[in-house]
Write an enzyme that holds these catalytic residues in place. Structure first.
Site, PDB file in Angstrom:
ATOM      1  N   CYS A   1       1.923   2.490  12.825  1.00  0.00           N
ATOM      2  CA  CYS A   1       3.040   3.273  12.293  1.00  0.00           C
ATOM      3  C   CYS A   1       3.474   4.359  13.254  1.00  0.00           C
ATOM      4  CB  CYS A   1       2.640   3.903  10.976  1.00  0.00           C
ATOM      5  SG  CYS A   1       1.657   2.802   9.977  1.00  0.00           S
TER       6      CYS A   1
ATOM      7  N   GLY B   1       0.807  -1.216   0.000  1.00  0.00           N
ATOM      8  CA  GLY B   1       0.000   0.000   0.000  1.00  0.00           C
ATOM      9  C   GLY B   1       0.842   1.268   0.000  1.00  0.00           C
ATOM     10  N   SER B   2       1.924   1.266   0.758  1.00  0.00           N
ATOM     11  CA  SER B   2       2.750   2.472   0.841  1.00  0.00           C
ATOM     12  C   SER B   2       3.353   2.799  -0.521  1.00  0.00           C
ATOM     13  CB  SER B   2       3.865   2.291   1.874  1.00  0.00           C
ATOM     14  OG  SER B   2       3.314   2.060   3.151  1.00  0.00           O
TER      15      SER B   2
ATOM     16  N   ASN C   1      -7.865   4.409   8.673  1.00  0.00           N
ATOM     17  CA  ASN C   1      -7.299   3.238   9.343  1.00  0.00           C
ATOM     18  C   ASN C   1      -7.358   3.325  10.862  1.00  0.00           C
ATOM     19  OD1 ASN C   1      -5.345   5.273   8.268  1.00  0.00           O
ATOM     20  ND2 ASN C   1      -3.962   4.250   9.686  1.00  0.00           N
TER      21      ASN C   1
ATOM     22  N   THR D   1      10.922  -8.205 -11.118  1.00  0.00           N
ATOM     23  CA  THR D   1      10.309  -9.514 -11.293  1.00  0.00           C
ATOM     24  C   THR D   1       9.071  -9.602 -10.424  1.00  0.00           C
ATOM     25  OG1 THR D   1      12.479 -10.446 -11.715  1.00  0.00           O
ATOM     26  CG2 THR D   1      10.733 -12.001 -11.116  1.00  0.00           C
TER      27      THR D   1
ATOM     28  N   GLN E   1      -7.751   0.192   3.565  1.00  0.00           N
ATOM     29  CA  GLN E   1      -8.620  -0.370   4.603  1.00  0.00           C
ATOM     30  C   GLN E   1      -9.975  -0.817   4.050  1.00  0.00           C
ATOM     31  OE1 GLN E   1      -8.081  -1.059   7.844  1.00  0.00           O
ATOM     32  NE2 GLN E   1      -5.987  -0.294   7.822  1.00  0.00           N
TER      33      GLN E   1
ATOM     34  N   HIS F   1      -2.180  -7.510   2.635  1.00  0.00           N
ATOM     35  CA  HIS F   1      -2.128  -7.980   4.025  1.00  0.00           C
ATOM     36  C   HIS F   1      -3.218  -7.387   4.924  1.00  0.00           C
ATOM     37  CE1 HIS F   1      -0.089  -4.716   6.454  1.00  0.00           C
ATOM     38  NE2 HIS F   1       0.194  -4.280   5.247  1.00  0.00           N
TER      39      HIS F   1
HETATM   40  C1  LIG Z   1      -1.762  -0.246   6.062  1.00  0.00           C
HETATM   41  C2  LIG Z   1      -2.097   0.994   5.295  1.00  0.00           C
HETATM   42  C3  LIG Z   1      -1.229   1.518   4.324  1.00  0.00           C
HETATM   43  C4  LIG Z   1       0.125   0.924   4.058  1.00  0.00           C
HETATM   44  O1  LIG Z   1       0.049  -0.314   3.407  1.00  0.00           O
HETATM   45  P1  LIG Z   1       1.324  -1.296   3.463  1.00  0.00           P
HETATM   46  O2  LIG Z   1       0.956  -2.419   2.554  1.00  0.00           O
HETATM   47  O3  LIG Z   1       1.464  -1.721   4.877  1.00  0.00           O
HETATM   48  O4  LIG Z   1       2.486  -0.513   2.945  1.00  0.00           O
HETATM   49  C5  LIG Z   1      -1.629   2.650   3.644  1.00  0.00           C
HETATM   50  N1  LIG Z   1      -2.805   3.237   3.879  1.00  0.00           N
HETATM   51  C6  LIG Z   1      -3.675   2.756   4.781  1.00  0.00           C
HETATM   52  C7  LIG Z   1      -4.987   3.436   4.983  1.00  0.00           C
HETATM   53  C8  LIG Z   1      -3.352   1.623   5.533  1.00  0.00           C
HETATM   54  O5  LIG Z   1      -4.199   1.177   6.450  1.00  0.00           O
END
Ligand SMILES: *Cc1c(COP(=O)(O)O)cnc(C)c1O
Length: 395
Positions: free
Chosen positions: A326, A72-73, A152, A238, A180, A202
């Site tokens: 975080c 996500g990041s 989140n 990859t 989320q 995840h």
């Molecule tokens: C967990 C989260 C992220 C980051 O995702 P990762 O896969 O852990 O890098 C970004 N935005 C929100 C709203 C999240 O809950």
């Protein structure tokens, strides 16, 4: 670890056994590089294609508009940095909100140092963005609006569809961090006029380190990772085949059981919220009561320090969080709780419990019982609380 009560599903989730079963052959049997020519690599390529189709269809997107990333990041960074760069001739103004995940906020702060201007929209006391504020913040040099689909920390679900109508009408790109929301609540990128969307495996019982960015066809966005020609030359590297296959399987399960699962989680969540609000004094629920993720409960307890509460809960085998994963470890109160107008001392006493369909009503009851005792104990040691009670205890 069967004796733990895991209620931190906004931080991460357990990989579903079916997801793991789907992934395994792609580690040890079909380990070919999907970019290779020989037929042995075809299984790997087919696994990725299938996953792409599943995640796309779940949000009403076309498979060719899905780009797999490292989470996500990365998706958030890519969406913001690359559109900022690609559209800088049009302007350098970006609109986001004060309650975004740090993957968005810290990227925006970096962009500000690079000469971009960012408007951080305020939210109301429940964490809701007003679409009218989006509208009035848009200027001729605005290139991007990024508003998260669901928060989140406090679980508030934002009026994405209403914002999408405005951005489309004004001709401004619209990105949403749906990490989320994806697999948890219904999403349709066309109906909601979403141009770009971030998700992460995840957070829906898939593996860590794999995510996606949906990019609507026709959007000018340069590649973020330079190298090979993977992902239609937009994201080199990859492919994480087992991770992507796991993401696909997790998404398949999530979309199939979304209604049933959210109904179950909502029932547990409401029981949790009702018990806490009724049985523990000087508490507030953070986030919108109705427009909220089915699995999220977030409270502030007065005269309580969040970290002490988490440590005592941990001793009972209960995993919760204060703020987000975080920011834990830092002493600053959550930026989200400050943005909804809570004073520092109240924001410090926050607890987020995020459920999954693995949780049971019994676990919810055990958690509330433990929490009651912990709050009572911590308050009994607080001179501020003692003082407050002596003065008659009016809020
Ligand atoms: C967990 C989260 C992220 C980051 O995702 P990762 O896969 O852990 O890098 C970004 N935005 C929100 C709203 C999240 O809950």
């Amino acid at each position: 670890m069967s004796n733990i009560i895991y209620m931190d599903n906004a931080a991460t989730t357990r990989v579903d056994e079916r997801v793991w079963d789907a992934m395994k052959p792609y580690l040890t049997e079909y380990y070919g590089n999907p970019a290779s020519i020989y037929s042995f690599a075809e299984q790997a390529k087919a696994g990725v294609d299938q996953a792409r189709e599943i995640v796309a269809s779940g949000i009403g997107a076309k498979p060719q508009d899905i780009y797999f990333t490292g989470g996500g990041s990365e998706s958030d960074n890519w969406a913001l940095k690359a559109t900022a760069e690609a559209y800088k001739e049009k302007g350098k103004h970006i609109i986001t909100t004060a309650i975004e995940h740090h993957a968005i906020l810290h990227t925006c702060q970096w962009l500000e140092k690079e000469g971009y201007e960012v408007t951080y929209l305020k939210v109301n006391e429940n964490g809701l963005v007003d679409p009218k504020d989006v509208e009035s913040a848009i200027r001729p040099d605005t290139i991007l609006v990024s508003v998260m689909m669901a928060n989140n920390e406090i679980g508030t679900v934002e009026p994405i569809k209403e914002i999408g109508v405005i951005t489309r009408e004004k001709g401004v790109l619209f990105h949403t961090d749906a990490v989320q929301a994806f697999g948890h609540i219904p999403i349709d990128v066309d109906e909601m006029n979403i141009d770009m969307l971030s998700a992460s495996a995840h957070k829906l019982n898939g593996p860590k380190g794999v995510g996606l960015l949906y990019i609507r066809k026709g959007i000018k966005i340069r590649s973020f990772i330079h190298g090979g020609a993977q992902e239609r030359q937009r994201r080199a590297g990859t492919l994480n085949v087992p991770g992507i296959v796991g993401f696909g399987e997790a998404a398949k399960l999530a979309f199939e059981k979304m209604e049933e699962r959210s109904e179950y989680e909502r029932r547990l969540r409401d029981h949790l919220i009702e018990r806490v609000l009724q049985e523990i004094p000087y508490v507030r629920l953070n986030g919108d009561r109705d427009k909220r993720l089915p699995n999220n409960a977030n409270f502030c307890f007065r005269f309580i320090e969040g970290e002490s509460m988490l440590i005592l809960l941990d001793r009972e085998g209960i995993c919760g969080s204060s703020g987000s994963a975080c920011t834990s470890g830092s002493l600053d109160p959550s930026h989200v709780l400050l943005a909804i107008g809570l004073p520092h001392e109240i924001a410090h006493g926050s607890l987020r419990l995020t459920l999954s369909d693995d949780n049971t009503l019994d676990e919810v009851n055990q958690t509330v019982d433990a929490l009651k005792a912990i709050i009572e104990r911590l308050r009994s040691m607080s001179p501020l609380y003692e003082d407050f009670v002596r003065k008659g205890g009016e809020a």
